[in-house]
Scaffold this active site. Structure first.
Site, PDB file in Angstrom:
ATOM      1  N   GLY A 546      60.762 126.078  24.113  1.00 26.11           N
ATOM      2  CA  GLY A 546      59.931 124.918  23.803  1.00 26.11           C
ATOM      3  C   GLY A 546      58.584 125.037  24.494  1.00 26.11           C
ATOM      4  O   GLY A 546      58.110 126.147  24.735  1.00 26.11           O
ATOM      5  N   ASP A 659      67.108 136.553  35.615  1.00 27.85           N
ATOM      6  CA  ASP A 659      65.932 136.694  34.762  1.00 27.85           C
ATOM      7  C   ASP A 659      64.662 136.792  35.618  1.00 27.85           C
ATOM      8  O   ASP A 659      63.698 136.082  35.395  1.00 27.85           O
ATOM      9  CB  ASP A 659      65.853 135.532  33.770  1.00 27.85           C
ATOM     10  CG  ASP A 659      65.019 135.880  32.543  1.00 27.85           C
ATOM     11  OD1 ASP A 659      64.774 137.078  32.316  1.00 27.85           O
ATOM     12  OD2 ASP A 659      64.609 134.950  31.830  1.00 27.85           O
TER      13      ASP A 659
END
Ligand code: NAG
Ligand code: NAG
Ligand code: NAG
Ligand code: NAG
Ligand code: NAG
Ligand code: NAG
Length: 894
Positions: A546, A659
């Protein structure tokens, strides 16, 4: 009585205030019963109850007058000590007899609800303690035997109002007979039977009975199905709305069932999502199965990122042992964060036996907001000391599945006792088949046998009444003001929730031991104000999840970063709660702080500290920002290493970030590094196990993890090594525009180290700025981080120490140079070179990401050699790979 009738209209108004959650103008019910008889025994003419239902009297040549034995007339009477409730119909009058009497109901064929209402009192000429009787249906089923209403009322500890609900099937051309038979009298006592009210309501044929098409419910612990054919009678034991309010008979789907609150039976703390205005999709089950409000609320454990053998939701329901029970569990996935099958798997135990190994609401229902139910039959054996009482345990445990939220959900429960082979449903007298009334605090509107709220203030004067009226008004106002809050998820045991008292400003209710400032819940209104209604001009980042907006909360003074997750993004949904859970518990100067979140109207919005200097990456390449000095780069790397080291070692259960990359290292106004984006994070403890899902970002992904699928802290170390080379060389971790051997930065850097040419590929801006002593240390750390085997990589703690050492070397060298060259213009002229002492094959390039890549109009497509799977993306750097490698044997040969 006169008193009551004067006060009645006022009290009714009062009750409407007291029960604001009961909707008034009701829409048409989903089911309209063919037979709908409500009989007020011992009463003449018609009377209406508080729900405006008309009860027919059984006196004065009523068509429902009972059939009696010759010359043994039954009597009718009013109760001797009416209680002060408004709920007079059908309780205040009774039919009583020392001999048996039968009501005959001419009804259509099919299953019927039979509800019996008793008021446990004495009646003129009849001592309530001598009422012992049996109730039979159609001379076949024994519904009650030697039943004593006063013993049961005592057992329940209060109300004299009792009700029992049964399901009985009426055959073609049959009538429904209910026979009341007093227990045979003894030398000392003469027993009698009585009844205050009878209700007969049709139900859909296969609502509870097994249909020819519908498979029979599983018989828990028996490996066979158990057919509930309509030769059996059922007795309703409990009907619970989990996580919601009680639901009055008139708000049922048309069958006048009462739904009680489930909370008194829940044995552990849980969270309680509600979506009071949700539009439900009845595609799996008929819409009359249960009222919408049953499905719009639920009990969950609250999402957890760690799987724990002992986490559970457990209910204990009181039952008579020695019977089979039908347990119906109602489910509806109402939480916006769960969108797909497989995201919230759980295990259902009934009576401590596995009833369902893989329960999955969306798999069963076919989608979100779609109600569904599952039936189970279980035998409750007589065991233990008390042969007459037993507890039926229903326990939900999270399933262990990769990529799932470890949680469970339950929206409603119905439990029915099934008639045994002698067509008997009756249990012993003293083992109540109902629980003692739960504490009143949990039961605003009574879950005992009364169907409406009891009200005690009658006769104690108008003063008290007015005081209560004021209180009621306050309750209503408070309810209205806080009702908005119910629409949002509030993890009662993990975080805390805020109640909107006045616009913008919030008052929080703390429900946790965590300090207040860790997890603030924002209203959507506040978020919209903060972002000028999601103004595109405030967008500071865009990703697959988003957009990220810059925002100003609390009227300006606080600048925040607002991450609005794409509600349809499956990955985003799960990461949402993970991030909240992780970040609200983690505090470190080198971790991005989560300020709060917003989950109104299905939005998933996270609010963070605003990092005015953006990501590390945007200071390195593809940027018009000033190049960062080497010292500052080292300081940033040390900060990020500290943040990661804290995740690995500073918390109770080690956390693997999964990550690590230059876009997840953010810089605040002083360029202090903060590690962000915990969406993929895993607590390390139970990830030693092999996982089938590989997650991370291409270019940063640990090849050892991708091959063996065993996640350890060393995978973060690998990714961090890639970041170190990125910082040194100012280039992307994966750049398919370069020559093939240079695509993967880690591989390319190692090749250069082997050839002794690392100094040639560094950021041109750094030429002459790095002291050779520092370079050697730095290159050594970076090289060791990206070694092929996790075991050969350093820990984050080592990395942190060595980087600090490298920084010291640089500063010393700079100081020496400063003495020689006070103007500081002088550069290091010595050729930078670095060789590792061991050039064993452990370092040999073995990266599986040296696959083929080609450019296409829609962006970069990445193909791995091994699986031939392609992944579209706009930016190869931000491709997240999930389960790319379906065949590990292939991969390891790459
Ligand atoms: C229930 O479903 C039936 C059709 O299956 C439909 O006709 C009816 O309007 C629905 N009732 C409600 C209250 O939605
Ligand atoms: C009572 O109600 C029944 C059924 O609705 C009706 O047939 C009957 O006429 C009513 N009796 C009186 C006295 O109103
Ligand atoms: C119901 O009662 C009537 C009258 O007592 C009797 O004739 C009839 O056979 C009974 N029916 C059943 C199914 O018991
Ligand atoms: C009926 O119940 C009472 C109280 O539980 C008991 O004392 C009595 O023995 C019972 N009578 C019969 C006939 O079962
Ligand atoms: C269920 O959870 C409670 C509270 O967390 C715990 O005390 C209990 O041991 C758990 N039960 C099982 C069977 O794991
Ligand atoms: C069944 O589970 C409940 C709740 O976890 C526990 O209290 C009870 O002791 C268990 N019963 C047996 C027989 O294991």
């Amino acid at each position: 009585m006169g008193n009551i009738s004067i006060l009645k209209p006022i009290l009714l108004v009062f009750l409407l205030f007291l029960l604001p959650h009961i909707s008034i103008g009701n829409s048409t019910p989903s089911y309209i019963p063919v037979d709908n008889i409500v009989l007020n025994c011992g009463s003449a003419g018609n009377t209406t109850d508080m729900d405006k239902r008309m009860w027919i009297g059984d006196m004065d040549r009523s068509k429902f007058a009972p059939i009696e034995e010759h010359n043994q007339k039954s009597a009718t009477s009013e109760a001797q000590s009416p209680d002060s409730s408004l709920e007079t119909v059908p309780y205040m009058t009774a039919r009583l007899s020392y001999s048996q009497f039968t009501y005959v109901f001419p009804v259509t064929s099919g299953p019927k609800f039979v509800r019996l209402y008793f008021y446990a009192d004495s009646y003129s000429g009849y001592d309530g303690s001598l009422a012992f009787f049996t109730v039979e249906a159609n001379s076949k089923f024994t519904l009650l035997r030697n039943f004593s209403a006063s013993i049961l009322a005592n057992y329940l500890g209060g109300s004299k109002r009792l009700s029992k609900e049964f399901c009985i099937n009426v055959e073609e051309d049959q009538k429904l007979n209910l026979t009341f038979i007093p227990t045979p009298s003894t030398a000392s006592s003469r027993f009698f039977a009585f009844i205050n009210g009878i209700e007969i309501v049709s139900m859909p044929t296969y609502l509870y009975y097994s249909s020819p098409e519908n498979p029979s419910p599983p018989y828990v612990g028996q490996n066979v199905p158990f057919s509930i054919d309509n030769s059996r009678a059922l007795e309703m034991i409990l009907r619970l709305n989990m996580g919601g309010d009680w639901i009055s008979p008139k708000n049922d789907t048309g069958m006048f069932r009462k739904w009680s609150q489930g909370s008194p039976y829940l044995l552990i703390n849980a969270t309680n999502p509600r979506e009071p205005n949700l539009m439900l999709k009845y595609s799996a089950i008929p819409n009359y199965t249960a009222p919408d409000d049953v499905y719009r609320s639920a009990i969950t454990m609250g999402p957890s990122i760690t799987w724990n053998l002992h986490s559970n939701l457990t209910w204990g329901l009181p039952v008579d042992p020695g019977f089979n029970y039908l347990v119906r569990l109602h489910f509806c996935e109402i939480e916006p964060t769960i969108t797909m099958a497989g995201e919230r798997p759980f295990i259902i135990y009934i009576d401590n036996k596995t009833a369902e190994g893989t329960a999955d609401v969306i798999m069963w229902s076919g989608g979100r907001d779609t109600p569904v139910y599952q039936d189970y039959v279980v035998m409750i054996q007589k065991t233990g000391v008390d042969q007459d009482k037993s507890t039926l345990f229903i326990a939900l445990h999270p399933g262990k599945a990769t990529n799932a939220i470890y949680d469970a959900i339950l929206n409603g429960v119905e439990v029915f006792k099934l008639s045994d082979n002698n067509n008997n449903l009756a249990g012993p007298n003293h083992a109540g088949t109902l629980l003692p009334s739960p504490p009143s605090a949990q039961q605003p509107a009574s879950t005992s046998n009364s169907r409406k709220t009891r009200f005690i203030a009658i006769g104690t004067g108008v003063g008290l009444f007015l005081a209560l009226l004021t209180l009621a008004c306050c309750v209503v106002v408070w309810k209205l003001r806080t009702s908005k809050r119910y629409s949002s998820y509030y993890p009662a045991s993990k975080c805390w929730f805020w109640s909107d008292r006045n616009k913008g400003k919030s008052t929080r209710t703390k429900a946790s031991s965590l300090p207040d400032e860790l997890c603030r819940q924002f209203s959507l209104e506040e978020i919209k104000t903060a972002t000028h209604d999601f103004d595109e001009g405030l967008v500071i980042g865009v990703g697959g999840f988003g957009k990220v907006y810059k925002g100003f909360v609390d009227d300006g003074p606080m600048t925040v970063a607002i991450k609005r997750l794409n509600p349809e993004s499956k990955q985003g949904a799960k990461e949402f709660w993970k991030e909240i859970e992780m970040l609200s518990q983690l505090r470190h100067v080198h971790l991005v702080s989560l300020i709060g979140y917003c989950n109104d109207e299905r939005e998933m919005i996270l609010v963070y500290d605003y990092m005015s200097n953006g990501t590390l990456r945007e200071h390195l390449y593809d940027t018009d920002k000033d190049s960062l000095p080497w010292i500052q780069r080292l300081e940033i790397c040390i900060g990020a290493a500290r943040g990661l080291n804290y995740l690995h070692t500073g918390v109770k259960h080690p956390i693997i970030h999964r990550d690590v990359k230059s876009t997840n290292i953010l810089l605040d106004e002083n360029c202090v590094a903060k590690v962000s984006d915990f969406g993929l994070s895993k607590e390390g403890q139970d990830d030693k196990a092999v996982s089938t899902m590989v997650k991370g970002t291409f270019g940063y992904l640990d090849p050892d993890y991708a091959r063996r699928r065993q996640l350890t802290e060393k995978s973060d170390v690998y990714s961090f090594g890639v970041v170190l080379f990125e910082v040194l060389c100012a280039r992307k971790a994966l750049n398919p525009k370069l020559e093939e051997e240079q695509w993967n930065l880690a591989n390319w850097a190692r090749k250069c180290i082997d050839k002794g040419t690392l100094g040639e590929i560094i950021d041109p801006n750094l030429t002459g700025k790095i002291a050779p002593e520092c370079f050697k240390v730095y290159a050594d750390i970076a090289e060791s981080c990206v070694r092929d085997q996790g075991s050969q990589r350093p820990t984050m703690n080592d990395v942190m120490d060595k980087l600090t050492f490298a920084l010291e070397r640089q500063k010393e060298a700079d100081a020496v140079k400063e003495k020689v060259n006070p103007d500081g213009k002088e550069t290091y002229t010595e050729v930078l070179s670095f060789h590792v002492s061991d050039t064993t094959e452990t370092r040999r390039s073995n990266n599986i990401f040296s696959g083929h890549m080609s450019e296409s109009d829609s962006g970069t497509w990445l193909t791995t050699n091994n699986t031939g799977m392609t992944y579209p993306s706009l930016d190869s750097d931000t491709v997240r790979c999930e389960d790319v490698f379906t065949d590990t044997s292939n991969v390891s040969k790459a």
